[in-house]
Design a protein around this motif. Structure first.
Motif, mmCIF file in Angstrom:
data_model
loop_
_atom_site.group_PDB
_atom_site.id
_atom_site.type_symbol
_atom_site.label_atom_id
_atom_site.label_comp_id
_atom_site.label_asym_id
_atom_site.label_seq_id
_atom_site.Cartn_x
_atom_site.Cartn_y
_atom_site.Cartn_z
ATOM 1 N N VAL A 42 0.503 -1.148 -0.203
ATOM 2 C CA VAL A 42 -0.182 -0.187 -0.222
ATOM 3 C C VAL A 42 1.391 1.404 -0.202
ATOM 4 N N ASP A 43 1.615 1.137 1.025
ATOM 5 C CA ASP A 43 2.905 2.316 1.157
ATOM 6 C C ASP A 43 2.999 2.335 -0.095
ATOM 7 N N ALA A 56 -11.089 -12.847 -0.010
ATOM 8 C CA ALA A 56 -10.659 -11.248 0.285
ATOM 9 C C ALA A 56 -10.321 -10.658 1.379
ATOM 10 N N ASN A 57 -10.273 -11.511 2.497
ATOM 11 C CA ASN A 57 -9.762 -10.788 3.869
ATOM 12 C C ASN A 57 -11.389 -10.462 4.590
ATOM 13 N N GLU A 58 -11.691 -9.664 5.732
ATOM 14 C CA GLU A 58 -12.329 -9.369 5.763
ATOM 15 C C GLU A 58 -11.926 -7.796 5.290
ATOM 16 N N PRO A 59 -13.055 -6.415 6.263
ATOM 17 C CA PRO A 59 -13.026 -5.090 5.670
ATOM 18 C C PRO A 59 -11.709 -4.275 6.950
ATOM 19 N N HIS A 65 -7.101 -3.979 2.674
ATOM 20 C CA HIS A 65 -6.196 -2.037 1.976
ATOM 21 C C HIS A 65 -5.269 -1.984 1.150
ATOM 22 N N LEU A 66 -5.326 -2.813 0.419
ATOM 23 C CA LEU A 66 -5.285 -2.426 -1.486
ATOM 24 C C LEU A 66 -6.221 -2.010 -1.781
ATOM 25 N N LEU A 67 -7.400 -2.950 -1.737
ATOM 26 C CA LEU A 67 -9.142 -2.305 -1.971
ATOM 27 C C LEU A 67 -9.125 -1.072 -1.687
ATOM 28 N N GLN A 68 -8.954 -0.567 -0.612
ATOM 29 C CA GLN A 68 -9.324 0.595 -0.173
ATOM 30 C C GLN A 68 -8.914 2.028 -0.501
ATOM 31 N N SER A 69 -7.179 1.479 -0.760
ATOM 32 C CA SER A 69 -6.295 2.306 -1.965
ATOM 33 C C SER A 69 -6.847 2.703 -3.321
ATOM 34 N N GLU A 88 -19.616 -4.798 -2.522
ATOM 35 C CA GLU A 88 -19.420 -3.055 -2.803
ATOM 36 C C GLU A 88 -19.071 -2.807 -4.539
ATOM 37 N N LEU A 89 -17.262 -2.971 -4.228
ATOM 38 C CA LEU A 89 -16.510 -2.448 -5.749
ATOM 39 C C LEU A 89 -16.688 -4.040 -6.786
ATOM 40 N N MET A 90 -16.686 -5.103 -6.732
ATOM 41 C CA MET A 90 -17.417 -5.945 -7.620
ATOM 42 C C MET A 90 -18.987 -5.152 -8.541
ATOM 43 N N ASN A 91 -19.437 -4.974 -7.508
ATOM 44 C CA ASN A 91 -21.236 -4.684 -8.003
ATOM 45 C C ASN A 91 -21.504 -3.374 -8.705
ATOM 46 N N ALA A 92 -20.234 -2.441 -8.667
ATOM 47 C CA ALA A 92 -19.872 -1.041 -9.322
ATOM 48 C C ALA A 92 -19.534 -1.359 -10.307
ATOM 49 N N GLY A 93 -18.523 -2.185 -10.211
ATOM 50 C CA GLY A 93 -17.807 -2.245 -11.600
ATOM 51 C C GLY A 93 -16.453 -2.108 -11.533
ATOM 52 N N ALA A 94 -15.908 -1.239 -10.444
ATOM 53 C CA ALA A 94 -14.683 -0.504 -10.195
ATOM 54 C C ALA A 94 -13.537 -1.764 -9.779
ATOM 55 N N LEU A 95 -14.388 -3.541 -9.070
ATOM 56 C CA LEU A 95 -13.180 -4.032 -9.047
ATOM 57 C C LEU A 95 -13.622 -5.341 -10.289
ATOM 58 N N THR A 96 -12.641 -6.091 -11.181
ATOM 59 C CA THR A 96 -13.111 -7.331 -12.000
ATOM 60 C C THR A 96 -12.449 -8.218 -10.779
#
Length: 230
Positions: A42-43, A56-59, A65-69, A88-96
């Protein structure tokens, strides 16, 4: 022959990961997940990554952390059920997201490490898991062609290691880490304890050091590791 010392600082070990790389991340839930290496990635800031991880681990934990960034473009996994943020990212099309049966994901990684191009399986035929995959007929049966998986880098967590990169895991941390250590061009291992060369017995080694490029010694484990404290 003198064996090389592969111990490295965290930022030095991560520095070679580039935008667009495919990165395998070990772990079976929390056990075996390289939490500290994930924070270092992340850094580091590499983006447009493809991650290969069992879950995908838990929130707020692990690869979330990589998904959030916003560093992950694609996730190859078996399930997202514990991480509503990933869903949510998958459903929004932001993550394949590419879903695999868990055993198939492990076998695809194993095949990559063994130098195979693909494996044949009858799992998932006539289901959504077969969408877009090649189908072949052999021996009177129908098979799906499951391409082998390899990565530019693998981040793995070990219980013990030595300076050459020999690694030993504990319990379910063995499920994906050893496979990923064989299937990536560059393997970065975090180890809870780094023993002097020769003090990790040959029969205790799960991943030989020839597969490992960098070993990072961990200090005190953060709260994210709490479930695996022994």
């Amino acid at each position: 022959m003198r064996l090389p010392d592969k111990t490295a600082a965290m930022d030095e070990a991560i520095a070679g990961i580039k935008d667009g790389d495919t990165v395998m991340v070990g772990g079976f839930g929390v056990p075996g997940t390289p939490m500290t290496l994930i924070h270092a990635l992340v850094d580091h800031g590499a983006r447009d990554l493809t991650l290969v991880k069992n879950d995908a681990n838990e929130p707020g934990m692990g690869i979330d952390h990589l998904l959030q960034s916003g560093q992950v473009a694609r996730l190859i996994t078996t399930h997202l059920g514990l991480n509503n943020h990933a869903i949510e990212l998958m459903n929004a099309g932001a993550l394949t997201v590419e879903f695999n049966a868990q055993g198939i994901l492990a076998e695809r990684i194993r095949a990559g490490g063994a130098g195979l191009g693909a494996v044949l399986s009858d799992i998932g035929i006539d289901t959504e898991l077969a969408a877009g995959k090649q189908v072949v007929e052999m021996g009177g049966k129908t098979w799906l062609v499951e391409p082998a998986l390899r990565a530019d880098a693998a981040l793995i967590h070990a219980d013990r290691g030595d300076p050459f990169g020999n690694l030993a895991y504990v319990a379910t941390a063995q499920n994906f880490n050893p496979l990923m250590a064989m299937a990536a061009a560059r393997v970065i291992a975090e180890a809870e304890t780094v023993l002097p060369l020769g003090q990790l017995g040959a029969n205790q080694v799960h991943t030989p050091g020839v597969f490992v490029d960098h070993v990072v010694a961990l200090g005190d484990l953060s709260e994210e590791y709490a479930v695996v404290r022994r």
